[in-house]
Motif scaffolding. Structure first.
Motif, PDB file in Angstrom:
ATOM      1  N   UNK A 134      32.851  33.005  46.373  1.00  0.00           N
ATOM      2  CA  UNK A 134      33.696  33.151  45.182  1.00  0.00           C
ATOM      3  C   UNK A 134      34.382  34.506  45.124  1.00  0.00           C
ATOM      4  N   UNK A 135      33.936  35.469  45.918  1.00  0.00           N
ATOM      5  CA  UNK A 135      34.490  36.825  45.866  1.00  0.00           C
ATOM      6  C   UNK A 135      34.715  37.346  47.281  1.00  0.00           C
ATOM      7  N   UNK A 136      35.648  38.274  47.400  1.00  0.00           N
ATOM      8  CA  UNK A 136      35.877  38.971  48.659  1.00  0.00           C
ATOM      9  C   UNK A 136      35.215  40.349  48.598  1.00  0.00           C
ATOM     10  N   UNK A 137      35.066  40.996  49.755  1.00  0.00           N
ATOM     11  CA  UNK A 137      34.451  42.319  49.802  1.00  0.00           C
ATOM     12  C   UNK A 137      35.262  43.350  49.028  1.00  0.00           C
ATOM     13  N   UNK A 186      34.264  46.824  45.641  1.00  0.00           N
ATOM     14  CA  UNK A 186      34.448  48.240  45.993  1.00  0.00           C
ATOM     15  C   UNK A 186      33.745  49.144  44.982  1.00  0.00           C
ATOM     16  N   UNK A 187      33.186  50.246  45.509  1.00  0.00           N
ATOM     17  CA  UNK A 187      32.589  51.262  44.641  1.00  0.00           C
ATOM     18  C   UNK A 187      31.303  50.848  43.986  1.00  0.00           C
ATOM     19  N   UNK A 188      30.678  49.815  44.503  1.00  0.00           N
ATOM     20  CA  UNK A 188      29.446  49.352  43.869  1.00  0.00           C
ATOM     21  C   UNK A 188      28.188  49.809  44.585  1.00  0.00           C
ATOM     22  N   UNK A 238      38.048  44.180  38.666  1.00  0.00           N
ATOM     23  CA  UNK A 238      36.799  44.560  39.333  1.00  0.00           C
ATOM     24  C   UNK A 238      36.967  45.889  40.060  1.00  0.00           C
ATOM     25  N   UNK A 239      35.850  46.538  40.308  1.00  0.00           N
ATOM     26  CA  UNK A 239      35.844  47.762  41.097  1.00  0.00           C
ATOM     27  C   UNK A 239      36.422  48.949  40.380  1.00  0.00           C
TER      28      UNK A 239
END
Length: 802
Positions: free
Chosen positions: A621-624, A628-630, A576-577
């Protein structure tokens, strides 16, 4: 020059001078001259304004090009010193429907910069300080601009001069900065003498020339028709104005015949009298144009403003008006005398008029159809000057056909009117005796309504072509926000800020980023990626059809096999990211495994019109760090219709960054070009309809003045004021109704031809109804304004004569 030619010229000069003397020596001649000058002056004002449009638009476009920062790389300037450039970031926004243009600027070299400052300023604004246009300064200082002042919360330093603005109502600013990114080019600091490589952060002023995009053929035809429709009524009105007071003038010419003048001499005297009125109208119109020009520099109409010094007629058009108006006035006057026998003992006009012939009146319309026929079926070439001229001439001829047909129609119809109340009989008898004057009075409105009907049909057809369905659903949400998460707010922070605003009922926000598989490989040069969205359950239900949802759940709405979209499956490992090339937005790539129990759900189009496929995850379900970069997106539901709600939302999204978009959701969107054409049409039509109404008022007052002895005689015999007032209404209404009927027929026919020329579906057959309503309003206006003079003339002492 022969002696005979010299004698002929001397005779012409002497007799024209005699007519000029009659026009200015008092009595009926002076009154007629004043009326003619007033009528011609009104037309000249409009013609001069129309002739100023090319100059005005050119000046606005040039200043607009000069103030746009131009990337150095695109100007092909080599070896440009870095100190002569600056960095720029767009700071445009919108406020209550008004565009607020602006740039955040940071010169390379700081205070010692060699860069050319923005047009209208002597220097770049200091960091944190704004330079604003006068109109924006007034708005920020007013109560109405309080919310905008909250958004643009910076001290105001300098004021932008005229050379940096498109118009006096221009809302524009520059904000100085010392914190813009992009201080390096290709990794090298901007402390050298030249710029090499990517100059995306290096700008200069004054080099950009933004070429006007080519317009589609329907829009070009629409503009051509607008020009014709707006100017034709003015030409008709000027031709009508030079015939004011014709009956009194003909009586004076009969007196000239009695003392020995021949027919040719009387016509030259009439030409001289008309020429004085036309020249006086030119001078009056020129003076009024100068006064109006100064006033127009202080107003904004339909969002458009112009500086007074820009409103200057183009020289060729000004010369054409200067010469054409007097020449046309004399020609019209002489043509009007051809059907009149002026004898020493009277004017034949007092006898029964010869019935008008129909055949020659059909010729202009036939010629217009012949010119437009080759373009039917979508053959109009919008890019060809010849095609534009041919279309314009064809439209002019068809509108002329309406003008020349109107006297024949009025004569035939009023000749058959019988019986009725006394007021009706007085009106119809007057129309039967002078149907030509009645037709001339309403010829301007006939041309305007015929043209406007055709224009309305064409405009509606073009609107359908230039209007696109956005797919957005303003019933589910009314405002959308999209901003970068870098330097911005998280979904939770953004929704919390929004839901506390006045007028906001609910705000649904989520974050989105992109993901690649751990074994990503390009396919045909494309690396498929997946979209990952994170939001709470209420948000996810807007993006997919989900029955059960709890924090920690993950859902997979599948795509439709697009090669750009990664087909994700439960249990798949993702990174991700990262961008499409695998470069992380954050410090390092973030691996993540899609849970095995992720549910496959059906995607749902969100209120913004997007179908969100890929991965939908709840915050548990997800962390910050995964996001990133979204981007952060939010859909806002409002309550009530307070326009300030949108401005409150814009203020929240504005913050200290500029990477945010706020816009209202709408199911349809009209092209910018069509919106500009519509604005020009509204401005022009407002002015022309005002002039036409004024012309009808002047014509009616002139007719009442010529019939004052008749009115006094009727009052002396006991005719009631109410009867004469109703008679005046009928005299205005009957020709206007006939003119509107003819205009509806010609206008709808012309509209159908024009729509066929650009291959638009033919429709809008009831387009004449709004124009008919305008005509009814003009009848009421003319009647009400004419009543005071009518009552003044309805006195027995009007029979007194000398």
């Amino acid at each position: 020059m022969s002696e005979r030619s010299a004698t002929s010229l001397a005779t012409w000069a002497r007799e024209l001078a005699l007519g000029a003397r009659f026009a200015v020596t008092g009595g009926p001649g002076l009154t007629r001259t004043a009326l003619t000058a007033f009528g011609v002056g009104l037309g000249v004002v409009v013609l001069l304004l129309a002739a100023s449009v090319p100059t005005m638009l050119s000046a606005r476009e040039d200043r607009g090009d000069d103030r746009n920062p131009d990337p150095v790389l695109e100007t092909a300037i080599e070896d440009t010193p870095a100190a002569q450039t600056f960095q720029a970031l767009s700071g445009s926004t919108e406020y209550h429907g008004e565009e607020i243009g602006g740039w955040v600027v940071q010169p390379h070299g700081g205070a010692a910069t060699e860069a050319e400052p923005p047009p209208g300023l002597d220097a770049f604004p200091a960091p944190g300080e704004m330079a604003v246009s006068p109109a924006l300064a007034r708005l920020l200082e007013s109560d109405e601009g309080a919310l905008l002042a909250e958004r643009l919360d910076h001290p105001v330093g300098d004021t932008i001069g005229d050379e940096g603005l498109q118009g006096p109502g221009d809302l524009y600013y520059y904000l100085g900065s010392d914190t813009l990114d992009g201080d390096t080019l290709d990794g090298e600091a901007l402390d050298g003498d030249a710029i090499d490589g990517d100059a995306s952060s290096a700008y200069v002023f004054g080099d950009m020339t933004m070429g006007s995009p080519s317009l589609p053929a329907p829009l070009i035809l629409l503009i051509v028709v607008i020009c014709v429709v707006l100017l034709m009524p003015i030409a008709v009105f000027v031709a009508t104005a030079v015939r004011f007071g014709g009956e009194r003038r003909d009586q004076r010419l009969a007196a000239l015949r009695l003392v020995g003048a021949d027919i040719d001499m009387t016509r030259r005297v009439a030409a001289g009298e008309t020429l004085v009125g036309a020249v006086a109208g030119l001078l009056l119109g020129g003076a009024a144009f100068l006064l109006l020009r100064a006033w127009l520099g202080t107003v904004t109409v339909w969002g458009f403003s112009a500086f007074s010094h820009d409103i200057v007629p183009a020289l060729p058009l000004a010369a054409l008006i200067l010469v054409g108006v007097p020449v046309a006035a004399v020609v019209v006057s002489l043509l009007a005398l051809r059907g009149i026998a002026i004898e020493p003992l009277g004017v034949v006009r007092d006898a029964t008029e010869r019935r008008r012939r129909l055949v020659w009146r059909l010729v202009p319309g036939a010629l217009g159809v012949v010119l437009l026929a080759p373009m039917l079926g979508g053959s109009f070439d919008g890019g060809s000057t010849g095609g534009q001229v041919q279309a314009a001439v064809g439209v002019v001829l068809l509108l002329v056909a309406a003008t020349v047909l109107l006297p024949w129609v009025v004569e035939r119809v009023v000749a058959r009117l019988r019986g009725g109340p006394v007021s009706w009989q007085l009106a119809t008898r007057r129309l039967q005796l002078s149907s030509g004057a009645a037709a001339r009075t309403v010829s301007g409105i006939t041309v305007a309504v015929a043209g406007a009907t055709a224009l309305y049909m064409l405009f509606m057809g073009v609107s359908d072509e230039e209007t696109e369905a956005t797919g957005q659903d303003p019933d589910r949400a009314q405002i959308e926000i999209s901003e970068s998460t870098e330097g911005g707010m998280t979904a939770v922070e953004l929704s919390g800020e929004l839901e506390g605003l006045p007028g906001v009922a609910e705000a649904l926000a989520w974050e989105t980023t992109s993901a690649l598989p751990t074994d990503a490989r390009p396919v045909d040069g494309i690396t498929p990626s997946a979209q990952v969205l994170m939001g709470d359950c209420s948000v996810l239900r807007e993006l997919a059809r989900i029955e059960r949802c709890a924090d920690g759940d993950v859902f997979v709405p599948p795509g439709e096999g697009d090669p750009w979209e990664l087909a994700v499956e439960p249990g798949q490992q993702l990174i991700l990211g990262v961008d499409s090339e695998g470069v992380p937005y954050g410090e390092a790539p973030v691996p993540w495994t899609l849970p095995e129990d992720a549910l496959v759900v059906e995607p749902r189009t969100d209120p913004g019109g997007y179908v969100n496929v890929g991965v939908l995850a709840t915050p548990g379900a997800l962390d910050e760090e995964h996001m990133a970069g979204g981007w952060t997106r939010a859909m806002v539901r409002t309550e009530g219709d307070d326009p300030d709600t949108l401005e409150h939302v814009r203020n929240v999204a504005w913050g200290e960054h500029r990477d945010a978009w706020v816009f209202e959701l709408e199911s349809q969107r009209v092209s910018d070009e069509l919106a500009d054409v519509q604005r020009a049409l509204l401005i022009g039509a407002t002015g022309v309809m005002a002039v036409i109404t004024a012309s009808m008022i002047v014509s009616m007052l002139e007719q009442l003045r010529e019939r004052r002895r008749l009115l006094s005689a009727l009052v002396a015999f006991g005719t009631r004021r109410r009867t004469l007032s109703a008679s005046l209404l009928w005299q205005t209404a009957v020709p206007v109704v006939l003119g509107l009927g003819l205009a509806a027929i010609v206008g709808t026919g012309l509209g159908a031809l024009l729509m066929s020329m650009v291959d638009l579906p033919i429709g809008g057959w009831l387009a004449f109804l709004p124009m008919a309503a305008v005509g009814a309003g003009m009848i009421a206006t003319v009647t009400l304004v004419s009543l005071p003079l009518l009552w003044h003339l309805m006195r027995p002492d009007g029979l007194r004569t000398e």
